[in-house]
Write a protein that holds these residues in place. Structure first.
Motif, PDB file in Angstrom:
ATOM      1  N   THR A 123      37.099  69.702  15.132  1.00 29.73           N
ATOM      2  CA  THR A 123      35.948  69.861  14.251  1.00 29.73           C
ATOM      3  C   THR A 123      35.761  68.558  13.486  1.00 29.73           C
ATOM      4  O   THR A 123      36.546  67.626  13.623  1.00 29.73           O
ATOM      5  N   GLU A 124      34.736  68.506  12.689  1.00 30.11           N
ATOM      6  CA  GLU A 124      34.325  67.330  11.912  1.00 30.11           C
ATOM      7  C   GLU A 124      33.718  66.298  12.874  1.00 30.11           C
ATOM      8  O   GLU A 124      34.366  65.821  13.798  1.00 30.11           O
ATOM      9  N   THR A 125      32.483  65.970  12.626  1.00 26.43           N
ATOM     10  CA  THR A 125      31.687  65.219  13.589  1.00 26.43           C
ATOM     11  C   THR A 125      32.295  63.870  13.931  1.00 26.43           C
ATOM     12  O   THR A 125      32.387  63.496  15.106  1.00 26.43           O
ATOM     13  N   GLY A 126      32.712  63.108  12.938  1.00 29.95           N
ATOM     14  CA  GLY A 126      33.326  61.816  13.208  1.00 29.95           C
ATOM     15  C   GLY A 126      34.592  61.947  14.021  1.00 29.95           C
ATOM     16  O   GLY A 126      34.865  61.148  14.927  1.00 29.95           O
ATOM     17  N   ALA A 127      35.393  62.977  13.704  1.00 31.62           N
ATOM     18  CA  ALA A 127      36.631  63.204  14.448  1.00 31.62           C
ATOM     19  C   ALA A 127      36.338  63.545  15.903  1.00 31.62           C
ATOM     20  O   ALA A 127      37.060  63.107  16.810  1.00 31.62           O
ATOM     21  N   ALA A 151      37.457  47.266  12.262  1.00 30.29           N
ATOM     22  CA  ALA A 151      36.058  47.560  11.938  1.00 30.29           C
ATOM     23  C   ALA A 151      35.684  48.975  12.353  1.00 30.29           C
ATOM     24  O   ALA A 151      34.951  49.682  11.645  1.00 30.29           O
ATOM     25  N   TYR A 152      36.181  49.407  13.505  1.00 30.99           N
ATOM     26  CA  TYR A 152      35.893  50.743  14.019  1.00 30.99           C
ATOM     27  C   TYR A 152      36.307  51.813  13.006  1.00 30.99           C
ATOM     28  O   TYR A 152      35.511  52.677  12.629  1.00 30.99           O
ATOM     29  N   HIS A 153      37.552  51.750  12.556  1.00 33.70           N
ATOM     30  CA  HIS A 153      38.022  52.747  11.599  1.00 33.70           C
ATOM     31  C   HIS A 153      37.383  52.556  10.234  1.00 33.70           C
ATOM     32  O   HIS A 153      37.016  53.538   9.568  1.00 33.70           O
ATOM     33  N   ARG A 154      37.244  51.323   9.815  1.00 35.51           N
ATOM     34  CA  ARG A 154      36.655  51.069   8.493  1.00 35.51           C
ATOM     35  C   ARG A 154      35.276  51.706   8.371  1.00 35.51           C
ATOM     36  O   ARG A 154      34.994  52.447   7.425  1.00 35.51           O
ATOM     37  N   TRP A 155      34.406  51.422   9.337  1.00 33.97           N
ATOM     38  CA  TRP A 155      33.023  51.856   9.190  1.00 33.97           C
ATOM     39  C   TRP A 155      32.804  53.299   9.618  1.00 33.97           C
ATOM     40  O   TRP A 155      31.900  53.973   9.116  1.00 33.97           O
ATOM     41  N   MET A 156      33.634  53.813  10.517  1.00 37.63           N
ATOM     42  CA  MET A 156      33.556  55.233  10.846  1.00 37.63           C
ATOM     43  C   MET A 156      33.859  56.076   9.607  1.00 37.63           C
ATOM     44  O   MET A 156      33.114  57.007   9.253  1.00 37.63           O
ATOM     45  N   TYR A 157      34.942  55.737   8.903  1.00 37.49           N
ATOM     46  CA  TYR A 157      35.318  56.517   7.721  1.00 37.49           C
ATOM     47  C   TYR A 157      34.400  56.228   6.544  1.00 37.49           C
ATOM     48  O   TYR A 157      34.187  57.103   5.688  1.00 37.49           O
ATOM     49  N   PHE A 158      33.847  55.047   6.475  1.00 34.45           N
ATOM     50  CA  PHE A 158      32.863  54.749   5.439  1.00 34.45           C
ATOM     51  C   PHE A 158      31.639  55.650   5.609  1.00 34.45           C
ATOM     52  O   PHE A 158      31.100  56.187   4.635  1.00 34.45           O
ATOM     53  N   ALA A 159      31.201  55.821   6.853  1.00 33.10           N
ATOM     54  CA  ALA A 159      30.053  56.698   7.109  1.00 33.10           C
ATOM     55  C   ALA A 159      30.377  58.145   6.781  1.00 33.10           C
ATOM     56  O   ALA A 159      29.569  58.870   6.188  1.00 33.10           O
ATOM     57  N   ASP A 216      29.418  53.554  16.499  1.00 32.91           N
ATOM     58  CA  ASP A 216      27.971  53.442  16.354  1.00 32.91           C
ATOM     59  C   ASP A 216      27.278  54.789  16.485  1.00 32.91           C
ATOM     60  O   ASP A 216      26.221  55.001  15.877  1.00 32.91           O
ATOM     61  N   VAL A 217      27.846  55.694  17.279  1.00 34.86           N
ATOM     62  CA  VAL A 217      27.256  57.027  17.382  1.00 34.86           C
ATOM     63  C   VAL A 217      27.271  57.699  16.014  1.00 34.86           C
ATOM     64  O   VAL A 217      26.255  58.233  15.558  1.00 34.86           O
ATOM     65  N   TYR A 218      28.409  57.635  15.339  1.00 38.34           N
ATOM     66  CA  TYR A 218      28.519  58.321  14.053  1.00 38.34           C
ATOM     67  C   TYR A 218      27.846  57.527  12.925  1.00 38.34           C
ATOM     68  O   TYR A 218      27.006  58.063  12.192  1.00 38.34           O
ATOM     69  N   PHE A 219      28.212  56.281  12.780  1.00 39.84           N
ATOM     70  CA  PHE A 219      27.624  55.439  11.738  1.00 39.84           C
ATOM     71  C   PHE A 219      26.108  55.353  11.938  1.00 39.84           C
ATOM     72  O   PHE A 219      25.327  55.490  10.991  1.00 39.84           O
ATOM     73  N   GLY A 220      25.704  55.135  13.184  1.00 39.42           N
ATOM     74  CA  GLY A 220      24.277  55.016  13.474  1.00 39.42           C
ATOM     75  C   GLY A 220      23.509  56.286  13.188  1.00 39.42           C
ATOM     76  O   GLY A 220      22.363  56.243  12.716  1.00 39.42           O
ATOM     77  N   SER A 221      24.121  57.438  13.447  1.00 39.05           N
ATOM     78  CA  SER A 221      23.450  58.698  13.156  1.00 39.05           C
ATOM     79  C   SER A 221      23.237  58.874  11.669  1.00 39.05           C
ATOM     80  O   SER A 221      22.195  59.387  11.233  1.00 39.05           O
ATOM     81  N   GLU A 222      24.213  58.468  10.870  1.00 42.00           N
ATOM     82  CA  GLU A 222      24.036  58.535   9.417  1.00 42.00           C
ATOM     83  C   GLU A 222      22.861  57.664   8.976  1.00 42.00           C
ATOM     84  O   GLU A 222      22.061  58.057   8.123  1.00 42.00           O
ATOM     85  N   VAL A 223      22.749  56.496   9.573  1.00 44.42           N
ATOM     86  CA  VAL A 223      21.619  55.613   9.258  1.00 44.42           C
ATOM     87  C   VAL A 223      20.304  56.255   9.697  1.00 44.42           C
ATOM     88  O   VAL A 223      19.324  56.295   8.940  1.00 44.42           O
ATOM     89  N   MET A 224      20.275  56.787  10.921  1.00 44.35           N
ATOM     90  CA  MET A 224      19.037  57.358  11.445  1.00 44.35           C
ATOM     91  C   MET A 224      18.604  58.583  10.656  1.00 44.35           C
ATOM     92  O   MET A 224      17.419  58.743  10.347  1.00 44.35           O
ATOM     93  N   PHE A 225      19.552  59.463  10.317  1.00 47.63           N
ATOM     94  CA  PHE A 225      19.205  60.630   9.508  1.00 47.63           C
ATOM     95  C   PHE A 225      18.691  60.188   8.143  1.00 47.63           C
ATOM     96  O   PHE A 225      17.723  60.747   7.614  1.00 47.63           O
ATOM     97  N   GLY A 226      19.350  59.192   7.557  1.00 46.00           N
ATOM     98  CA  GLY A 226      18.932  58.713   6.250  1.00 46.00           C
ATOM     99  C   GLY A 226      17.522  58.165   6.263  1.00 46.00           C
ATOM    100  O   GLY A 226      16.722  58.431   5.353  1.00 46.00           O
TER     101      GLY A 226
END
Length: 204
Positions: free
Chosen positions: A63-67, A90-98, A154-164
């Motif tokens: 569960t949890e989308t990023g996970a 960078a992968y972990h930094r920005w995934m968890y930041f999102a 990018d799937v997760y971080f990018g989705s946060e950007v796109m939804f925003g």
């Protein structure tokens, strides 16, 4: 092992659908309505939160989308969506930041929650403005979040950007809009959108 994807097309399950299409492995989709279906004993036995998305891969439940995005990248390395050694930080930094600051900051902004200066010091994201400026910082030098190459982050971080951008919780900026446009050009994203829109219309 089978992949079973529990979702609703009006949820963050759209992110996982995109990730599944990027991975390219066959999967079964179970669309759950909000309410009784998500709170049924059979589903709560899988995800006690009674929310979607949930992924079941053989005996594994994620569960949890990023996970889920990170799990799929690791589980199916042939898709080449997991980080290489030089990309791992960078992968972990920005995934968890999102998943943390961006999700919290945009959710609070959408709900009209604006912390004062003292409250900001207690929050992981500090303030909305600080989080927004950090989003821009993350995208300032590279086309994708880990550099030149598209990854699961990018799937997760990018989705946060796109939804925003879609729901106006993030102000438009050339960096964010260009990033969104790069991502929405991907064939996997487009396939996922068609599938989710069909499910939303009741066609599947």
């Amino acid at each position: 092992m089978s992949l079973v994807f529990y979702t609703n097309p009006m949820s963050r399950g759209r992110i996982v659908r995109w990730m599944l299409e990027e991975v390219g492995e066959p999967y079964d989709t179970i669309v759950l309505d909000y309410g009784d279906a998500m709170k049924s004993p059979s589903y709560l036995a899988i995800n006690p939160m009674g929310k979607v998305p949930t992924l079941v891969h053989g005996d594994a439940v994620v569960t949890e989308t990023g996970a889920i995005c990170a799990y799929l990248a690791d589980a199916f390395p042939v898709a080449d969506l997991a980080p290489r050694d030089s990309e791992r930080a960078a992968y972990h930094r920005w995934m968890y930041f999102a998943a943390g600051p961006v999700e919290a900051a945009t959710s609070n902004r959408s709900l009209g929650v604006e912390p004062d200066e003292q409250q900001s010091g207690m929050l992981g994201y500090g303030s909305f403005d600080l989080t927004y400026q950090t989003l821009l910082f993350a995208l300032a030098d590279n086309p994708f979040i880990c550099g030149e190459r598209f990854t699961a982050a990018d799937v997760y971080f990018g989705s946060e950007v796109m939804f925003g951008l879609q729901f106006k919780s993030l102000q438009e900026h050339p960096l964010l809009c260009a990033y969104r446009d790069r991502l929405t050009e991907r064939s996997a994203y487009q396939r996922a959108s068609v599938l989710d829109d069909a499910a939303l219309a009741g066609d599947s």
